[in-house]
Design an enzyme around this catalytic site. Structure first.
Site, mmCIF file in Angstrom:
data_model
loop_
_atom_site.group_PDB
_atom_site.id
_atom_site.type_symbol
_atom_site.label_atom_id
_atom_site.label_comp_id
_atom_site.label_asym_id
_atom_site.label_seq_id
_atom_site.Cartn_x
_atom_site.Cartn_y
_atom_site.Cartn_z
ATOM 1 N N ASP A 107 86.330 55.403 56.942
ATOM 2 C CA ASP A 107 86.513 54.908 58.308
ATOM 3 C C ASP A 107 87.771 54.054 58.398
ATOM 4 O O ASP A 107 88.076 53.533 59.459
ATOM 5 C CB ASP A 107 85.305 54.062 58.737
ATOM 6 N N LYS B 287 87.632 46.068 50.370
ATOM 7 C CA LYS B 287 87.294 47.360 49.784
ATOM 8 C C LYS B 287 87.937 47.617 48.418
ATOM 9 O O LYS B 287 87.390 48.361 47.599
ATOM 10 C CB LYS B 287 87.672 48.486 50.745
#
Length: 326
Positions: free
Chosen positions: A92, A66
């Site tokens: 999340d 990410k």
């Protein structure tokens, strides 16, 4: 299992991500390409020439891919909004941690909104980066809505999903993911990517539909959070209800409005998988020496589920994108 296919996908063409993205990542301390690991046992099981796993379990000091998107988006956003700001996001898990890590590196505060289905360990990891954390007693979509409402004035929203009126930052994030694919130096026949809101799959389509190599592309998502597959089958954006899944990073109810048109045009296949199949894939990758959580190992589960529908031969090269560590 739900299934979508688009026979025209490999003929679709688009423009690549900006070239300066890779140069930015290469300039960061600790940057190095992540491994592309062969797993002969999986190749034998699936009857193909090679299965290669793009292992994102260690990326820029974090246990997931990410940071590639978040850090590029933060870099670009701060160019447009200099001065003291707070970075805000919903997550999340891994995206929020990446935003919080970069904020701390830059001496900026961060605020991360998290749905209450996320594990305590993931929440603690984000807090360990120095972020203020708000746990939202609802879904990921609700956490995104709260983060967007909070991000006003000098609070900058760094979100990896797009909606009408919020598309610049999410596109930067997708552009950031291009480095993952630019590091791959083999010509695959099939690339398998996980899908939450669809952003990493959008990056895969953008990369492989803008260059000389045009492999088939398979997207994978949980059966309990199949927002992309449902939308592709419906021909329009559809929000689906979500509950709990071991594939926490893919537990999204609404696809990105930036991703969906790209996936509709350039994604060959989409498949849904069950939790048990993702957990089996985690174990099998671990046995091969690869640390992968259920969201990353979902690509192996999806390949197994779709194997008989794919045009693979004993000479085919398949790349699985494993997006996170166990």
């Amino acid at each position: 299992m739900r299934w979508y296919d688009n026979p025209a996908a490999r003929a679709w063409r688009t423009t690549p991500a900006p070239a300066e993205v890779l140069a930015f990542h290469q300039s960061l301390p600790g940057y190095r390409p992540t491994p592309l690991t062969p797993v002969p046992s999986l190749a034998a099981e699936l009857g193909v020439g090679r299965v290669l796993v793009k292992d994102e379990s260690q990326r820029l000091g974090l246990p997931a891919f990410k940071a590639l998107g978040a850090w590029w988006a933060i870099h670009r956003t701060l160019q447009d909004h200099p001065g003291p700001v707070e970075l805000v996001t919903a997550t999340d898990g891994n995206h929020g941690r990446a935003v919080a890590r970069r904020a701390a590196m830059l001496g900026l505060p961060s605020h991360v909104f998290i749905p209450d289905v996320v594990s305590d360990a993931a929440i603690d990891a984000i807090r360990s980066e120095g972020a203020t954390v708000t746990v939202v007693p609802d879904s990921y979509d609700a956490a995104v809505a709260e983060a967007a409402s909070y991000a006003v004035d000098d609070r900058l929203l760094i979100q990896d999903s797009a909606w009408p009126g919020y598309e610049v930052v999410p596109q930067h994030i997708v552009d950031g993911y291009s480095t993952l694919f630019r590091e791959i130096d083999v010509q695959p026949d099939l690339v398998v990517v996980p899908m939450g809101v669809g952003s990493i799959a959008q990056a895969a389509v953008t990369h492989y539909r803008s260059g000389s190599s045009a492999p088939a592309l398979l997207g994978v998502e949980p059966a309990t959070a199949s927002c992309v597959t449902t939308s592709l089958l419906a021909g329009e954006l559809v929000t689906v209800p979500t509950g709990k899944t071991v594939m926490a990073g893919l537990n999204c109810g609404t696809a990105s409005t930036l991703a969906l048109p790209v996936l509709r045009s350039g994604l060959d296949y989409s498949v849904t998988v069950e939790d048990d199949d993702a957990l089996r894939a985690v174990d099998d990758l671990h046995a091969a020496g690869i640390s992968s959580g259920p969201s990353g190992a979902a690509t192996l589960a999806g390949l197994r589920a779709a194997r008989n529908r794919l045009h693979l031969t004993p000479n085919s090269t398949v790349i699985l994108i494993s997006t996170e560590a166990a």
